[in-house]
Design an enzyme around this catalytic site. Structure first.
Site, PDB file in Angstrom:
ATOM      1  N   VAL A   1       0.845  -1.200   0.000  1.00 24.03           N
ATOM      2  CA  VAL A   1       0.000   0.000   0.000  1.00 24.03           C
ATOM      3  C   VAL A   1       0.882   1.253   0.000  1.00 24.03           C
ATOM      4  O   VAL A   1       0.678   2.174  -0.797  1.00 24.03           O
ATOM      5  CB  VAL A   1      -0.951   0.003   1.233  1.00 24.03           C
ATOM      6  CG1 VAL A   1      -1.644   1.351   1.382  1.00 24.03           C
ATOM      7  CG2 VAL A   1      -1.995  -1.097   1.096  1.00 24.03           C
TER       8      VAL A   1
ATOM      9  N   GLY B   1     -14.871 -19.961  -8.071  1.00 23.85           N
ATOM     10  CA  GLY B   1     -13.587 -20.653  -8.192  1.00 23.85           C
ATOM     11  C   GLY B   1     -13.138 -21.280  -6.897  1.00 23.85           C
ATOM     12  O   GLY B   1     -13.963 -21.767  -6.117  1.00 23.85           O
TER      13      GLY B   1
ATOM     14  N   ASP C   1      10.834   3.866   5.547  1.00 26.28           N
ATOM     15  CA  ASP C   1      10.635   2.490   6.004  1.00 26.28           C
ATOM     16  C   ASP C   1      11.893   2.108   6.784  1.00 26.28           C
ATOM     17  O   ASP C   1      13.010   2.411   6.333  1.00 26.28           O
ATOM     18  CB  ASP C   1      10.459   1.554   4.792  1.00 26.28           C
ATOM     19  CG  ASP C   1       9.828   0.227   5.186  1.00 26.28           C
ATOM     20  OD1 ASP C   1       8.726  -0.072   4.698  1.00 26.28           O
ATOM     21  OD2 ASP C   1      10.448  -0.501   6.000  1.00 26.28           O
TER      22      ASP C   1
ATOM     23  N   PHE D   1      -8.443   1.545  -0.751  1.00 20.06           N
ATOM     24  CA  PHE D   1      -9.262   0.513  -1.400  1.00 20.06           C
ATOM     25  C   PHE D   1      -8.530  -0.123  -2.577  1.00 20.06           C
ATOM     26  O   PHE D   1      -9.146  -0.781  -3.400  1.00 20.06           O
ATOM     27  CB  PHE D   1     -10.592   1.112  -1.878  1.00 20.06           C
ATOM     28  CG  PHE D   1     -11.457   1.617  -0.748  1.00 20.06           C
ATOM     29  CD1 PHE D   1     -12.085   0.724   0.115  1.00 20.06           C
ATOM     30  CD2 PHE D   1     -11.628   2.966  -0.524  1.00 20.06           C
ATOM     31  CE1 PHE D   1     -12.873   1.175   1.170  1.00 20.06           C
ATOM     32  CE2 PHE D   1     -12.409   3.436   0.526  1.00 20.06           C
ATOM     33  CZ  PHE D   1     -13.035   2.543   1.372  1.00 20.06           C
ATOM     34  N   LEU D   2      -7.223   0.095  -2.674  1.00 20.58           N
ATOM     35  CA  LEU D   2      -6.549  -0.399  -3.888  1.00 20.58           C
ATOM     36  C   LEU D   2      -6.391  -1.910  -3.879  1.00 20.58           C
ATOM     37  O   LEU D   2      -6.240  -2.533  -2.833  1.00 20.58           O
ATOM     38  CB  LEU D   2      -5.215   0.310  -4.119  1.00 20.58           C
ATOM     39  CG  LEU D   2      -3.985   0.102  -3.252  1.00 20.58           C
ATOM     40  CD1 LEU D   2      -3.255  -1.171  -3.602  1.00 20.58           C
ATOM     41  CD2 LEU D   2      -3.052   1.278  -3.448  1.00 20.58           C
TER      42      LEU D   2
ATOM     43  N   LYS E   1     -14.091   0.546   5.530  1.00 25.18           N
ATOM     44  CA  LYS E   1     -13.130  -0.359   4.895  1.00 25.18           C
ATOM     45  C   LYS E   1     -13.419  -1.819   5.270  1.00 25.18           C
ATOM     46  O   LYS E   1     -13.454  -2.701   4.418  1.00 25.18           O
ATOM     47  CB  LYS E   1     -11.707   0.035   5.317  1.00 25.18           C
ATOM     48  CG  LYS E   1     -10.613  -0.902   4.877  1.00 25.18           C
ATOM     49  CD  LYS E   1     -10.498  -0.955   3.360  1.00 25.18           C
ATOM     50  CE  LYS E   1      -9.592  -2.062   2.898  1.00 25.18           C
ATOM     51  NZ  LYS E   1      -8.199  -1.769   2.861  1.00 25.18           N
TER      52      LYS E   1
ATOM     53  N   CYS F   1      -5.521  -9.464   2.508  1.00 22.45           N
ATOM     54  CA  CYS F   1      -6.594  -8.586   2.973  1.00 22.45           C
ATOM     55  C   CYS F   1      -7.876  -9.323   3.360  1.00 22.45           C
ATOM     56  O   CYS F   1      -8.267  -9.314   4.521  1.00 22.45           O
ATOM     57  CB  CYS F   1      -6.887  -7.540   1.912  1.00 22.45           C
ATOM     58  SG  CYS F   1      -5.416  -6.593   1.515  1.00 22.45           S
TER      59      CYS F   1
HETATM   60  C1  UGA Z   1      -8.804  -6.343  -1.693  1.00 18.39           C
HETATM   61  C2  UGA Z   1      -9.911  -5.347  -2.090  1.00 18.39           C
HETATM   62  O1  UGA Z   1     -10.448  -5.707  -3.354  1.00 18.39           O
HETATM   63  C3  UGA Z   1      -9.364  -3.926  -2.156  1.00 18.39           C
HETATM   64  O2  UGA Z   1     -10.423  -3.014  -2.429  1.00 18.39           O
HETATM   65  C4  UGA Z   1      -8.729  -3.578  -0.806  1.00 18.39           C
HETATM   66  O3  UGA Z   1      -8.142  -2.284  -0.822  1.00 18.39           O
HETATM   67  C5  UGA Z   1      -7.645  -4.591  -0.485  1.00 18.39           C
HETATM   68  O4  UGA Z   1      -8.216  -5.923  -0.466  1.00 18.39           O
HETATM   69  C6  UGA Z   1      -7.088  -4.260   0.869  1.00 18.39           C
HETATM   70  O5  UGA Z   1      -7.798  -4.412   1.868  1.00 18.39           O
HETATM   71  O6  UGA Z   1      -5.958  -3.756   0.958  1.00 18.39           O
HETATM   72  P1  UGA Z   1      -6.769  -7.529  -2.978  1.00 18.39           P
HETATM   73  O7  UGA Z   1      -6.534  -8.273  -1.718  1.00 18.39           O
HETATM   74  O8  UGA Z   1      -5.629  -6.902  -3.687  1.00 18.39           O
HETATM   75  O9  UGA Z   1      -7.827  -6.329  -2.738  1.00 18.39           O
HETATM   76  O10 UGA Z   1      -7.436  -8.558  -3.980  1.00 18.39           O
HETATM   77  P2  UGA Z   1      -8.848  -8.742  -4.726  1.00 18.39           P
HETATM   78  O11 UGA Z   1      -8.717  -8.352  -6.121  1.00 18.39           O
HETATM   79  O12 UGA Z   1      -9.946  -8.154  -3.946  1.00 18.39           O
HETATM   80  O13 UGA Z   1      -8.985 -10.333  -4.676  1.00 18.39           O
HETATM   81  C7  UGA Z   1      -9.037 -11.023  -3.426  1.00 18.39           C
HETATM   82  C8  UGA Z   1      -9.214 -12.498  -3.649  1.00 18.39           C
HETATM   83  O14 UGA Z   1     -10.535 -12.784  -4.120  1.00 18.39           O
HETATM   84  C9  UGA Z   1      -8.269 -13.125  -4.677  1.00 18.39           C
HETATM   85  O15 UGA Z   1      -7.802 -14.365  -4.179  1.00 18.39           O
HETATM   86  C10 UGA Z   1      -9.135 -13.324  -5.912  1.00 18.39           C
HETATM   87  O16 UGA Z   1      -8.692 -14.389  -6.709  1.00 18.39           O
HETATM   88  C11 UGA Z   1     -10.472 -13.636  -5.270  1.00 18.39           C
HETATM   89  N1  UGA Z   1     -11.640 -13.321  -6.126  1.00 18.39           N
HETATM   90  C12 UGA Z   1     -11.877 -12.045  -6.516  1.00 18.39           C
HETATM   91  C13 UGA Z   1     -12.519 -14.337  -6.487  1.00 18.39           C
HETATM   92  O17 UGA Z   1     -12.313 -15.513  -6.127  1.00 18.39           O
HETATM   93  N2  UGA Z   1     -13.604 -14.018  -7.253  1.00 18.39           N
HETATM   94  C14 UGA Z   1     -13.874 -12.764  -7.647  1.00 18.39           C
HETATM   95  O18 UGA Z   1     -14.901 -12.551  -8.325  1.00 18.39           O
HETATM   96  C15 UGA Z   1     -12.987 -11.745  -7.288  1.00 18.39           C
END
Ligand code: UGA
Length: 465
Positions: free
Chosen positions: A20, A269, A39, A168-169, A220, A276
């Site tokens: 982040v 899946g 850091d 939220f990234l 969040k 996160c």
């Molecule tokens: C997530 C949130 O999407 C961000 O908005 C948030 O800022 C971040 O956590 C955080 O708290 O810092 P991230 O962990 O980078 O982001 O990953 P995601 O893209 O949300 O995916 C999370 C998991 O869900 C992955 O394992 C992905 O493969 C899975 N996933 C995602 C699914 O199985 N199906 C989906 O439809 C979407």
């Protein structure tokens, strides 16, 4: 006057340069702000200073080169120096998890004490790390408490505000999210803090929601918990689709086109992983439990997610029968596509379970091989890290897709077919087009899309009548 908050352009420090912190520091520098990135990990700072990113993120290397050349980012391993030099301090340190599910806030506490001891004028302390909904109050108390003993000039009575500006990234889309956010949530307790953060974000074209600090923190948690719920929900639906012969992809589309539901985060899946969702869900449950709020719903979300590995393994066993001694190709180790992050990766969980069952694995990932090797070292004749997807497929009895890397969609399936002992693909991410896989001669199994060519019941019946 040391307070430059209202008149001069405020300077920013980003404390903690992880997944982040580093994109945040680069993003602000790119937007034209003077940023100090700090850091206490000297090797990480040295690496970033030399233009090398400590982790993979699309566009990060290019952005780092540009920002370093532009001279708006100063890097230091001395957090104290960064605190003294800047007005707005973004706290981006890690918030790992204790065994109880509770967030471990020791790094946040340590930063609060460092800030307290280096107060040399007004500071706006902004939480960006995901933290439980009362953390800002603790930061405030800690800074006030330790500032009393500060020997820094002006430390005793220097003013400060604490704000929450949750990030939220998504990993893999960090810069897209930073420069084109859907919304910005800012929790503040003073007009001064509000004005500073408004000024910081005013160039971005998105709604800015100002709330109180606890509301921003909770937003969040709620957002991540809701997205996790969507995923577990669609995974449950996928299992029902498998049972009754429906296609979860079409169900998700049919549901999602209703704007009240939305099409995103409905990909079925092997479940969600990463640093996160699993951690934030547990920390949210812990918070609810502490305050005696029933959070059974979230427990079920987690339960469904933990069961995904077994649902997938059943499909693999069904496809190859005995796993012991079989060569299995694995495509994908990262917790999702677009990152080298393997923290709480469902793919790695499945790899470990397959090894326990005695399968001989040939694994590949475009970015996460190095991290995976540290976590699960290669084992002669049992676990081989392969330099390409084709190597992973060589003489395999099945090829498993465990991470949604888009490049796996572009593989030469005829070549894969020719390399394999038995042409079976079990797609844990519904990544491939079933038609393409089957046209190349594969037996193709997915997660609830019920697209098996041999199963259109009505066609079979009409042909025999
Ligand atoms: C997530 C949130 O999407 C961000 O908005 C948030 O800022 C971040 O956590 C955080 O708290 O810092 P991230 O962990 O980078 O982001 O990953 P995601 O893209 O949300 O995916 C999370 C998991 O869900 C992955 O394992 C992905 O493969 C899975 N996933 C995602 C699914 O199985 N199906 C989906 O439809 C979407």
């Amino acid at each position: 006057m040391s307070d430059n908050s209202s008149y001069e352009k405020p300077s920013l420090a980003v404390l903690g340069l992880g997944h982040v912190g580093l994109p945040t520091a680069l993003g602000f520098a790119e937007m034209g702000w003077e940023v100090i990135g700090a850091d206490d990990d000297a090797s990480k700072v040295a690496m970033i200073r030399s233009g090398h990113s400590p982790f993979y993120e699309p566009g990060l290397d290019e952005m780092l080169a540009r920002v370093l050349a532009g001279g708006r980012l100063t890097l230091t391993q001395c957090v104290e120096e960064a605190v003294r030099a800047a007005t707005i301090l973004f706290v981006c340190v890690g918030t790992p998890q204790k065994d109880s599910g509770e967030a471990d806030l020791s790094q946040v506490e340590a930063i609060a004490r460092t800030i307290a001891r280096n107060l040399n004028g007004y500071k706006l302390i902004v939480e960006k790390s995901t933290v439980p909904a009362i953390t800002a109050q603790w930061i405030k108390k800690t800074v006030a408490r330790f500032a009393k003993h500060a020997d820094a000039p002006g430390g005793l009575h220097a003013e400060f505000d604490v704000a929450s500006n949750p990030e939220f990234l998504q990993e893999g889309k960090a810069f897209e999210n930073i420069f084109r956010p859907d919304r910005i949530v800012v929790g503040v307790e003073s007009e001064r803090a509000r004005a500073l953060l408004q000024r910081l974000y005013q160039s971005l074209d998105c709604p800015i929601l100002f709330t109180n600090v606890s509301t921003a923190e909770l937003t969040k948690h709620a957002a991540n918990a809701f997205l996790s719920t969507k995923i577990s929900f669609i995974n449950m639906v996928a299992d029902i689709c498998d049972a009754v012969g429906a296609d979860v992809g079409q169900v998700a589309l049919g549901m999602g086109l209703d704007p009240r539901i939305g099409t995103e985060f409905l990909n079925a899946g092997i479940g969600f992983g990463g640093y996160c969702f699993p951690k934030d869900l547990r920390s949210f449950m812990h918070l609810a439990h502490e305050h005696k709020v029933d959070c059974q719903l979230l427990r079920e979300v987690e339960k469904v997610n933990l069961q995904r590995a077994e649902v997938f393994l059943k499909k693999v066993r069904h496809a190859v029968w005995v796993l012991k001694g079989k060569k299995i190709g694995v495509l994908g180790l990262a917790f999702k596509g677009g990152t080298d992050d393997i923290r709480e990766s469902p793919a790695l969980r499945i790899v470990k379970l397959l090894l326990e069952e005695g399968a001989r694995l040939q694994v590949h990932d475009p970015q996460a091989m190095e991290a995976s090797r540290q976590e699960v070292p290669p084992q002669a004749g049992r676990l081989e890290y392969c330099s390409s997807a084709y190597e992973a497929a060589r003489e395999a009895h099945a090829l498993l897709i465990l991470t949604e890397w888009q490049e796996y969609r572009k593989l030469d399936f005829s070549r894969l077919h020719a390399l394999m002992e038995v042409p079976v693909i079990v797609d844990g991410r519904n990544l491939l087009d079933p038609e393409v896989a089957r046209a190349s001669g594969f037996e193709y199994i997915d997660m609830g899309r019920h697209t098996r060519a041999e199963q259109p019941v009505t066609t079979v019946e009409s042909a025999s009548s």
